[in-house]
Write a protein that holds these residues in place. Structure first.
Motif, mmCIF file in Angstrom:
data_model
loop_
_atom_site.group_PDB
_atom_site.id
_atom_site.type_symbol
_atom_site.label_atom_id
_atom_site.label_comp_id
_atom_site.label_asym_id
_atom_site.label_seq_id
_atom_site.Cartn_x
_atom_site.Cartn_y
_atom_site.Cartn_z
ATOM 1 N N GLU A 2 -0.995 17.467 1.765
ATOM 2 C CA GLU A 2 -1.486 18.773 2.184
ATOM 3 C C GLU A 2 -2.962 18.903 1.819
ATOM 4 O O GLU A 2 -3.394 18.490 0.739
ATOM 5 N N GLU A 3 -3.728 19.446 2.739
ATOM 6 C CA GLU A 3 -5.160 19.593 2.509
ATOM 7 C C GLU A 3 -5.408 20.393 1.224
ATOM 8 O O GLU A 3 -4.724 21.369 0.940
ATOM 9 N N GLY A 4 -6.406 19.928 0.471
ATOM 10 C CA GLY A 4 -6.745 20.586 -0.780
ATOM 11 C C GLY A 4 -6.099 19.952 -1.991
ATOM 12 O O GLY A 4 -6.487 20.253 -3.124
ATOM 13 N N SER A 5 -5.106 19.079 -1.787
ATOM 14 C CA SER A 5 -4.452 18.419 -2.916
ATOM 15 C C SER A 5 -5.230 17.168 -3.314
ATOM 16 O O SER A 5 -6.163 16.747 -2.635
ATOM 17 N N SER A 6 -4.847 16.590 -4.440
ATOM 18 C CA SER A 6 -5.438 15.336 -4.903
ATOM 19 C C SER A 6 -4.515 14.184 -4.530
ATOM 20 O O SER A 6 -3.327 14.231 -4.825
ATOM 21 N N VAL A 7 -5.075 13.182 -3.891
ATOM 22 C CA VAL A 7 -4.282 12.060 -3.384
ATOM 23 C C VAL A 7 -4.991 10.751 -3.744
ATOM 24 O O VAL A 7 -6.219 10.656 -3.659
ATOM 25 N N ASN A 8 -4.200 9.763 -4.142
ATOM 26 C CA ASN A 8 -4.722 8.432 -4.438
ATOM 27 C C ASN A 8 -4.016 7.410 -3.555
ATOM 28 O O ASN A 8 -2.781 7.351 -3.537
ATOM 29 N N LEU A 9 -4.788 6.639 -2.796
ATOM 30 C CA LEU A 9 -4.234 5.500 -2.073
ATOM 31 C C LEU A 9 -4.213 4.302 -3.019
ATOM 32 O O LEU A 9 -5.206 4.025 -3.704
ATOM 33 N N THR A 10 -3.084 3.614 -3.067
ATOM 34 C CA THR A 10 -2.930 2.489 -3.999
ATOM 35 C C THR A 10 -2.684 1.200 -3.228
ATOM 36 O O THR A 10 -2.094 1.212 -2.143
ATOM 37 N N CYS A 11 -3.145 0.111 -3.828
ATOM 38 C CA CYS A 11 -3.007 -1.201 -3.198
ATOM 39 C C CYS A 11 -2.754 -2.232 -4.294
ATOM 40 O O CYS A 11 -3.428 -2.222 -5.327
ATOM 41 N N VAL A 15 0.842 -1.197 0.000
ATOM 42 C CA VAL A 15 0.000 0.000 0.000
ATOM 43 C C VAL A 15 0.877 1.247 0.000
ATOM 44 O O VAL A 15 2.013 1.241 0.468
ATOM 45 N N GLY A 16 0.333 2.329 -0.527
ATOM 46 C CA GLY A 16 1.035 3.614 -0.581
ATOM 47 C C GLY A 16 0.102 4.689 -1.089
ATOM 48 O O GLY A 16 -1.117 4.487 -1.190
ATOM 49 N N TRP A 17 0.665 5.859 -1.381
ATOM 50 C CA TRP A 17 -0.152 6.930 -1.956
ATOM 51 C C TRP A 17 0.648 7.685 -3.011
ATOM 52 O O TRP A 17 1.877 7.697 -3.005
ATOM 53 N N THR A 18 -0.083 8.270 -3.927
ATOM 54 C CA THR A 18 0.508 9.112 -4.967
ATOM 55 C C THR A 18 -0.235 10.440 -5.013
ATOM 56 O O THR A 18 -1.460 10.467 -4.811
ATOM 57 N N PRO A 19 0.483 11.531 -5.309
ATOM 58 C CA PRO A 19 1.950 11.603 -5.384
ATOM 59 C C PRO A 19 2.566 11.391 -4.015
ATOM 60 O O PRO A 19 1.932 11.679 -2.994
ATOM 61 N N PRO A 20 3.801 10.878 -3.982
ATOM 62 C CA PRO A 20 4.439 10.620 -2.688
ATOM 63 C C PRO A 20 4.801 11.919 -1.986
ATOM 64 O O PRO A 20 4.787 12.998 -2.588
ATOM 65 N N SER A 67 -3.735 -5.088 4.456
ATOM 66 C CA SER A 67 -2.628 -4.236 4.901
ATOM 67 C C SER A 67 -3.183 -2.875 5.306
ATOM 68 O O SER A 67 -4.029 -2.319 4.607
ATOM 69 N N PRO A 68 -2.714 -2.316 6.440
ATOM 70 C CA PRO A 68 -3.151 -0.979 6.856
ATOM 71 C C PRO A 68 -2.211 0.097 6.325
ATOM 72 O O PRO A 68 -1.046 -0.174 6.015
ATOM 73 N N ILE A 69 -2.736 1.300 6.251
ATOM 74 C CA ILE A 69 -1.913 2.465 5.921
ATOM 75 C C ILE A 69 -2.519 3.670 6.626
ATOM 76 O O ILE A 69 -3.751 3.801 6.708
ATOM 77 N N SER A 70 -1.671 4.506 7.188
ATOM 78 C CA SER A 70 -2.124 5.723 7.873
ATOM 79 C C SER A 70 -1.686 6.935 7.071
ATOM 80 O O SER A 70 -0.551 7.005 6.591
ATOM 81 N N ILE A 71 -2.607 7.902 6.938
ATOM 82 C CA ILE A 71 -2.266 9.150 6.263
ATOM 83 C C ILE A 71 -2.487 10.300 7.237
ATOM 84 O O ILE A 71 -3.415 10.278 8.057
ATOM 85 N N ASP A 72 -1.615 11.284 7.155
ATOM 86 C CA ASP A 72 -1.640 12.448 8.048
ATOM 87 C C ASP A 72 -1.732 13.697 7.177
ATOM 88 O O ASP A 72 -0.744 14.109 6.572
#
Length: 526
Positions: free
Chosen positions: A229-238, A220-225, A294-299
């Motif tokens: 930041e709030e307001g951005s576009s984020v994708n969690l991938t698995c 698991v991860g996210w893009t872009p790495p 699998s877990p993933i935490s985002i902040d």
């Protein structure tokens, strides 16, 4: 039956196709119009050809292309070293000659699936002929089919099969490369991602099917790495290695560690992402053989929100008491704070609550704070700190200053710094109250009988029930005076006098004396 013979005999149906209808001397036919073969096997494609007697064959070739001139497979780099032509010598009869030619392809792959055609060229004008449509070659792997029995949750049944029809073949099953069982079906218990199950034709272990297995632990991860930041576009991938291919489910873990709403798909998208999206997410990969998560935490980082100032205790504050001002803000990372009093910055520490102890009258004013981190800043509401305090040392003034004529008027003024504003009462020494309230006391039509000492009181009590006590006052400075002269016309007896301010104090009251003393000196000679 050996594997090569089996590969050569994979025929769905037989069809003889003449090269040219109506011409008895030219022909190309194929005993098999469809051939199905396993990946890695060797395939023989056979043709029979005929041409007119008297022609000499100059070239024989096999080709697959359908555009332009036929391209000899021996010259095709995709078949380099894997193609062989096995052609016998033709035999001639009364009017025609006949022959056979076999195309042998070694180690076939699925890319070799195509229509294969034979062409002969003779030494006569127009002496070239191709056999269309050719032979269709289909190359396939063995596949393991998973058959789920709902009655048995702890086991699955596997079936080995191919898109080709191979009657009479016997299959061998393997688990992690070790032979397990013979037959078309295989039942396994508690299969995991560590178990790799495959099948092959008995006696040809090198021609294995792809392995089937439960999903491996997802990555698991996210893009872009990088920082989110709030307001951005984020994708969690698995992603997870699995066969059959896994299906994915995303779920957010709630504060009580239970699972919330689920979303299907390999990717979980936020457009745009919010601060409330921070937290832990669980990706589950599942196929018919098992499940792995699998877990993933985002902040999510964001600038200050909801900045506010809270005084404790709230409301009016007595001088000498204490009050704590706290600035709070929702921010990630935590904000630093700048404090302001009446819009002027204060040298207070950037994060801690601030306590005024003891509170003095100088602390009275409007306070606010500003929260700031690297993602933004935001000011708070304003809070007015109202400090209640007893009257300070009064001051007295006399208007008008200087000389006053008999019959004129004089105004005595008393003032003191206090919150709430002090109430003033005027008195005449040895004469009791003059029944005058307020900051100013005016004496009109002044006469000698009105001479004397006048004073005002500003009590040390205030309107707050919690302040109903008297407090000692500081030592006062020496009395100060303002002279007032009262005169009549020339040659008359003139009462001279003065008005002045005399401050006296004790531990219970603050008293200001305003003295108007009139004396009668001897007559002035004319």
């Amino acid at each position: 039956m050996n594997l090569r013979t089996a590969a050569r005999g994979f025929v769905a149906f037989l069809l003889s196709v003449p090269a040219l209808q109506g011409n008895p001397y030219w022909a190309v036919t194929y005993p098999s119009s469809n051939i199905c073969a396993l990946s890695g096997s060797t395939v023989d494609i056979i043709c029979n050809y005929k041409y007119p007697k008297g022609h000499a064959v100059e070239k024989k070739l096999w080709f697959t292309n359908i555009n332009h001139e036929p391209f000899d497979l021996k010259d095709d780099t995709d078949y380099g070293g894997r193609v062989e032509y096995i052609c016998g010598e033709p035999k001639c009869w009364s009017y025609s000659c006949t022959g056979t030619c076999t195309l042998r392809i070694k180690d076939v792959t699925q890319r070799d699936s195509a229509y294969y055609k034979f062409r002969i060229t003779t030494n006569q004008v127009g002496g070239a002929y191709s056999g269309y449509p050719g032979v269709k070659l289909s190359v396939t792997d063995f596949q393991v089919e998973v058959v789920i029995h709902s009655r048995y949750h702890d086991r699955v049944q596997l079936k080995c099969h191919s898109m080709c029809d191979f009657p009479g073949l016997t299959y061998t099953w393997y688990r992690n490369g070790n032979q397990q069982h013979h037959g078309m079906y295989y039942i396994v218990y508690y299969i995991t991602s560590e178990y790799r199950v495959s099948c092959a034709v008995k006696g040809s272990a090198h021609l294995h099917s792809p392995s089937v297995y439960a999903p491996e632990t997802p990555s698991v991860g996210w893009t872009p790495p990088g920082v989110i930041e709030e307001g951005s576009s984020v994708n969690l991938t698995c992603s997870s290695e699995a066969n059959p291919v896994a299906k994915y489910t995303w779920t957010k873990v709630t504060t009580d560690h239970s699972l919330g709403h689920s979303v299907q798909g390999q990717q979980l998208s936020f457009h745009p992402i919010q601060s409330s999206d921070s937290g832990q997410y669980l990706c589950k990969a599942k196929n018919d053989l098992g499940t792995k998560s699998s877990p993933i935490s985002i902040d999510v980082k964001y600038g200050p929100k909801h900045t506010s100032v809270i005084p404790s205790p709230p409301g009016e504050i007595m001088e000498g008491g204490s009050v704590t001002l706290s600035c709070s803000s929702d921010a990630n990372p935590a904000a630093d704070y700048t404090w302001f009093k009446d819009n002027q910055p204060l040298p207070w520490e950037p994060r801690r609550p601030y306590t005024l102890d003891p509170v003095s009258s100088k602390d009275r004013g409007t306070y606010h704070c500003q929260a700031e981190n690297q993602y933004g800043y935001l000011g708070s509401n304003s809070v007015f700190i109202d400090v209640l305090y007893a009257p300070k040392t009064p001051s007295v003034s006399v208007r008008p200053p200087g000389e006053i004529k008999e019959g004129g008027s004089v105004t005595l003024s008393c003032s003191s710094d206090a919150n709430p504003a002090a109430d003033y009462t005027w008195f005449r020494e040895h004469g009791g109250s003059v029944e005058e309230l307020g900051e100013n006391y005016t004496i009109s039509n002044i006469t000698t009988e009105l001479g004397g000492n006048y004073y005002c009181e500003a009590p040390l009590t205030n309107r707050s029930a919690s302040a109903a006590q008297r407090e000692p006052i500081e030592e006062q400075d020496d009395p100060h005076y303002a002279s007032i002269h009262i005169s009549r016309s020339k040659n008359q007896e003139v009462p001279h006098g003065f008005a002045g301010a005399l401050v006296e104090s004790d531990h219970t009251e603050q008293v200001l004396y305003s003295a108007i003393n009139l004396k009668r000196p001897k007559a002035v000679p004319e």
